[in-house]
Design an enzyme around this catalytic site. Sequence first.
Site, PDB file in Angstrom:
ATOM      1  N   ASP A   1      79.644  61.952  21.163  1.00 34.33           N
ATOM      2  CA  ASP A   1      79.587  61.591  22.573  1.00 34.33           C
ATOM      3  C   ASP A   1      80.491  62.572  23.325  1.00 34.33           C
ATOM      4  OD1 ASP A   1      79.198  60.004  24.945  1.00 34.33           O
ATOM      5  OD2 ASP A   1      81.190  59.169  24.589  1.00 34.33           O
TER       6      ASP A   1
ATOM      7  N   ASP B   1      82.994  56.337  21.762  1.00 34.57           N
ATOM      8  CA  ASP B   1      84.086  55.436  22.141  1.00 34.57           C
ATOM      9  C   ASP B   1      83.676  54.371  23.133  1.00 34.57           C
ATOM     10  OD1 ASP B   1      83.843  57.109  24.448  1.00 34.57           O
ATOM     11  OD2 ASP B   1      85.872  56.520  25.011  1.00 34.57           O
TER      12      ASP B   1
ATOM     13  N   ASP C   1      77.837  53.562  23.287  1.00 42.26           N
ATOM     14  CA  ASP C   1      77.717  54.262  22.009  1.00 42.26           C
ATOM     15  C   ASP C   1      77.494  53.304  20.841  1.00 42.26           C
ATOM     16  OD1 ASP C   1      78.229  56.784  23.184  1.00 42.26           O
ATOM     17  OD2 ASP C   1      80.383  56.396  23.140  1.00 42.26           O
TER      18      ASP C   1
END
Length: 757
Positions: free
Chosen positions: A303, A499, A503
């Site tokens: 990410d 995080d 996600d």
Amino acid sequence: MTVRVLLVATLATLIGGVVAWLLGAHSAAEICWAAGTVIAIVPATWWVAAALRHGRLGVDVIAVLSLIGALAVHEYLAGALIAVMLATGQTLEAGAERRAAKDLTSLLNRSPRQARRRTPTGVTTVPLADVVVGDLLVVGPGEMVPVDGRIVSDCAVLDESVLTGESVHVQRRAGERVRSGAINAGGAIEVEATASAADSTYEGIVRLAQQAAAESAPVVRLADRVAAWFVPMTLVVAGSAWLLSGVPTRAVAVLVVATPCPLILAAPVAIVSGMSRASRVGVVVRGGGALENLGRAATVVLDKTGTVTTGRPRGTDVLVAPGWTATEVLRLAASADQFSPHVLARAIVDEATRRGLTPSAPVDVFEEPGVGITATVDGHQVSVGTRELPPEPPPWAAAALSRASFDGAVVAWVSVDGHLVGALTLVDPLRPDAPRTIRRLRAAGINRVVMLTGDQPAPAEQIGVVLGLDEVRARQAPADKVAGVRAEGQKAVTVMVGDGVNDAPALAAATVGVALGAHGATASSEAADIVLTTDRLDRLADAMVIARHARSIALQSMIAGMGLSLVAMGFAAVGLLTPVIGALLQEGIDVAVILNALRALRGPRGTPPLGATAEELIHRFSAEHDRMRDDLAIFRDAARLLSSGDHGSALPAIRQADQFLRQELLPHEHAEDRALYPALAAPLGSTEATATMSRMHAEIDRLARRLHTHVKVADAEGRIRDDQAEDLLACLYGLHALLSLHFVQEEENFFVLLPTA
């Protein structure tokens, strides 16, 4: 029967039998050993049946056969020894077992349960399931938008990081769509529902995470892969020994020495040791299967916001109108913003604090969601926020817009008494340890690194270039991330790192999900197999190296143990080993392979510790970087004045840059060469590791001397000569570029070596 009870029971029968034998009660001893053997047969048979139901021929089948064979030929001591080994292995396995299902408690708890519906008689609170399309809902400050809808209020400021990962708040006008899961970051707003709760975005994320966890392929353990060929071979050897000799004891002896304790014991010991080692560096691994898979991963999916970036916007530049200074504009903006909860306002105040500015106390503060804040500061009306610019903005404002587009930054405009006086650009900075982490991952064997982000393409692509990523995909919704992770997982063992709540489904879908738990969402941590408990991305590389090391040791132990077992099987097949002697020999093999497996506790050889002196020096020079970083802009500002032809204004700015170089920056660089770089020689392996940095110091020194010479010539003439301008521009822009790069290189290569963030 739990594995702990089984272990206690089999140990008790073995020890009780030994005591009885030593006291001369041989019959009682055999009864104890036989009881231990029978106790182990029942759960072992269940484990074998469970493995067969899942289509796996597990390592326990040989143990079950050897237990039954020991009872059949009355080799009770051998059976008791095997029972203890089996129970010990299962106990270790339970300690290293990955969780069967991902715990999505936090994600579910975050889901709204009620909504406030406006009716002709007022506002009432109703269960979320009662909301229907067309209802008018009220969402208070800090509350989550409960269902997908359309903004009815004039303006709304939303934190959509849960959905997109973008850390910057977004503004939505009346009529624009809003998704459930977004947090209201402004005043109370009204939203018209366009979908029921079951059909809304956030509920879809929850379902997606549950489905991804349920559909994830079961972990195929290293021991089971080895057992796939070892078990059939053992059965063939045992059967052949019985058929050719006509003595069933030989078959039992073969089964006893072939009992795959190196698989049952050594592999879990190495993996559990690796998990213990990982926990010491702030990495929590939730199961041995996760560590094994991490050790053979080939692809990493990242990410962006909060993972490779800090997730906290930071001011990068201050551009001002003629007659204003960057310091004064920033101070006024921070004064107006210091009581605002907005993420960009906090970034502006933090930037002023970093530059040592003292904000004034504002009065008559008014914050308009989605627009900005207005306050009276030192008798002037100061406004900070978004602003409509004229079709042909002033050159400095156009330059601010251009620079922001190149940098992937957002712009906060500053007005004083109705006049536009400055622009503050803010970006979400890259984590200092991110480049080094990517390099270490590739060195550890990762051959593909991909970034999936809900952010815009421009900042995402810039980060991809800096980190040298293989692919960058922007504007990814949670479902897109899941699809991307699964596509990568079909080609190689894939690790997903994230995080945010958005996600969580992708983490659950990956072979191994890794969450940054220090500041990340609890939901992502719950959906992950591995959690980095410190706010450092480089712990991912540490975990990767530890996992590969532990898996390698587990493989070594298994190969050595299986090799010794094969030799012993040959002796047992020709009658040279009895079942009891074979069991004792197998115990010796077990001890050897377990001792080897425990080497995983030490972990692989890494970078030697810095030492107190090096740590102290890094802290010192890191603080000096923080103090000087913002001053680097004076070189670019001076160059901008010079290139505009305003030599009169440029000369004082160039003098200021020259003074900064001689009084602060060059002494800093010289001290690094004399003190820091020699202290880093031992941890980095040699003085060559810092040689390129020293060479850059020399180039910075050369340009600084050249700039100083120009300043002396200009001072002697009382002006900047025309023939100086071109070379001065080269010096100023060169110094700005070199110093910016040099600061980043030192921070990414050396300062991240500190054991704590």
